[in-house]
Design a protein around this motif. Structure first.
Motif, PDB file in Angstrom:
ATOM      1  N   UNK A 131       0.853  -1.190  -0.131  1.00  0.00           N
ATOM      2  CA  UNK A 131       0.267  -0.159  -0.170  1.00  0.00           C
ATOM      3  C   UNK A 131       0.814   1.678   0.110  1.00  0.00           C
ATOM      4  N   UNK A 132       2.271   1.475   0.884  1.00  0.00           N
ATOM      5  CA  UNK A 132       3.006   2.778   0.691  1.00  0.00           C
ATOM      6  C   UNK A 132       3.587   2.343  -0.893  1.00  0.00           C
ATOM      7  N   UNK A 133       3.342   1.338  -1.936  1.00  0.00           N
ATOM      8  CA  UNK A 133       4.550   1.644  -2.863  1.00  0.00           C
ATOM      9  C   UNK A 133       2.962   1.999  -3.709  1.00  0.00           C
ATOM     10  N   UNK A 134       2.060   1.539  -3.279  1.00  0.00           N
ATOM     11  CA  UNK A 134       0.282   2.498  -4.316  1.00  0.00           C
ATOM     12  C   UNK A 134       0.904   3.743  -4.023  1.00  0.00           C
ATOM     13  N   UNK A 135       0.703   3.808  -2.884  1.00  0.00           N
ATOM     14  CA  UNK A 135       0.374   5.119  -2.296  1.00  0.00           C
ATOM     15  C   UNK A 135       1.517   6.531  -2.763  1.00  0.00           C
ATOM     16  N   UNK A 136       3.277   6.014  -2.412  1.00  0.00           N
ATOM     17  CA  UNK A 136       3.952   6.301  -3.380  1.00  0.00           C
ATOM     18  C   UNK A 136       3.718   6.922  -5.318  1.00  0.00           C
ATOM     19  N   UNK A 137       3.441   6.107  -5.618  1.00  0.00           N
ATOM     20  CA  UNK A 137       2.593   6.231  -7.015  1.00  0.00           C
ATOM     21  C   UNK A 137       1.599   6.925  -6.977  1.00  0.00           C
ATOM     22  N   UNK A 138       0.300   7.200  -6.834  1.00  0.00           N
ATOM     23  CA  UNK A 138      -0.620   7.910  -6.446  1.00  0.00           C
ATOM     24  C   UNK A 138       0.060   9.137  -6.592  1.00  0.00           C
ATOM     25  N   UNK A 139       1.145   9.924  -5.505  1.00  0.00           N
ATOM     26  CA  UNK A 139       1.904  10.934  -4.924  1.00  0.00           C
ATOM     27  C   UNK A 139       2.082  11.224  -6.290  1.00  0.00           C
ATOM     28  N   UNK A 140       3.373  10.627  -6.901  1.00  0.00           N
ATOM     29  CA  UNK A 140       4.331  11.354  -7.988  1.00  0.00           C
ATOM     30  C   UNK A 140       3.730  11.256  -9.520  1.00  0.00           C
ATOM     31  N   UNK A 141       3.212   9.719  -9.072  1.00  0.00           N
ATOM     32  CA  UNK A 141       2.762  10.302 -11.000  1.00  0.00           C
ATOM     33  C   UNK A 141       3.878   9.247 -11.714  1.00  0.00           C
ATOM     34  N   UNK A 142       3.804   9.838 -13.046  1.00  0.00           N
ATOM     35  CA  UNK A 142       5.114   9.773 -13.867  1.00  0.00           C
ATOM     36  C   UNK A 142       6.231  10.211 -13.876  1.00  0.00           C
ATOM     37  N   UNK A 143       6.356  11.507 -12.756  1.00  0.00           N
ATOM     38  CA  UNK A 143       7.030  12.511 -12.713  1.00  0.00           C
ATOM     39  C   UNK A 143       8.119  12.257 -12.393  1.00  0.00           C
TER      40      UNK A 143
END
Length: 197
Positions: free
Chosen positions: A171-183
């Motif tokens: 879930x932490x990995x997913x949350x990080x991806x949501x926050x950063x996106x593809x930037x």
């Protein structure tokens, strides 16, 4: 059951408590992120990763105990890893505390009982390092010999604890991806989920 066997089992239960305690700390951070809509900054996310890394040491001991006796070297390696990760995380937290310590800086995000989450993270990291150090100090008495094999309760708990840690890591990995996106780089003060903007 003799005293040595009891202390050995308590040592393994302590490893479970350590992992669950750090996951509970992350659950509190999730409440601020998803319940109060306070987005974590890159340093906050780095602290979360060090919580997970610190939990990996005793989690490895727990998994190893399912297969048989844990050697003194394995016990020391697991708790040593927990100490090093907790101390590394404390340097990140301390850095963030010092960044916002000079008035009238209001600090980053909300507070709990008057202290910002990075201050609580520093306190938790120091406490975790002390707890892991105590487990190392008590190696002769706490080392789980055959506790993982002979206790059905510990075997069930090891499955549950491992699943909880895995769920928080994912879930932490997913949350990080949501926050950063593809930037390539995450903003220092995020105001939303970059993946959706």
């Amino acid at each position: 059951m003799n005293t040595a066997s009891t202390s050995n089992r308590l040592g393994l239960w302590f490893a479970h408590a350590y992992v669950i305690g750090l996951c509970a700390t992350l659950a509190g951070a999730y409440f601020f992120q998803f319940g109060l809509w306070e987005y974590p900054c890159p340093m906050c996310l780095l602290q979360r990763m060090f919580f997970l890394l610190s939990a990996l040491g005793p989690a490895w001991i727990i998994i190893r105990a399912r297969k048989g006796s844990v050697t003194a070297g394995e016990w020391a390696a697991g708790w040593g890893w927990a100490v090093v990760a907790a101390l590394a995380g404390s340097t990140v937290s301390a850095t963030q505390v010092l960044m916002h310590i000079v008035p009238p800086d209001p600090g980053y995000a909300g507070a709990l009982f008057g202290l910002h989450l990075y201050t609580w993270a520093l306190i938790t990291f120091v406490g975790a390092a002390v707890a892991a150090g105590a487990a190392l100090f008590l190696t002769p008495r706490a080392l789980p010999l055959d506790a993982g094999l002979t206790s059905p309760a510990l075997r069930r708990a090891s499955t549950a604890t491992s699943a909880v840690l895995l769920a928080f890591a994912a879930s932490n990995l997913v949350a990080c991806f949501f926050l950063q996106g593809f930037a390539w780089q995450m903003p220092g003060d995020p105001t939303g989920y970059a993946l959706f903007h």
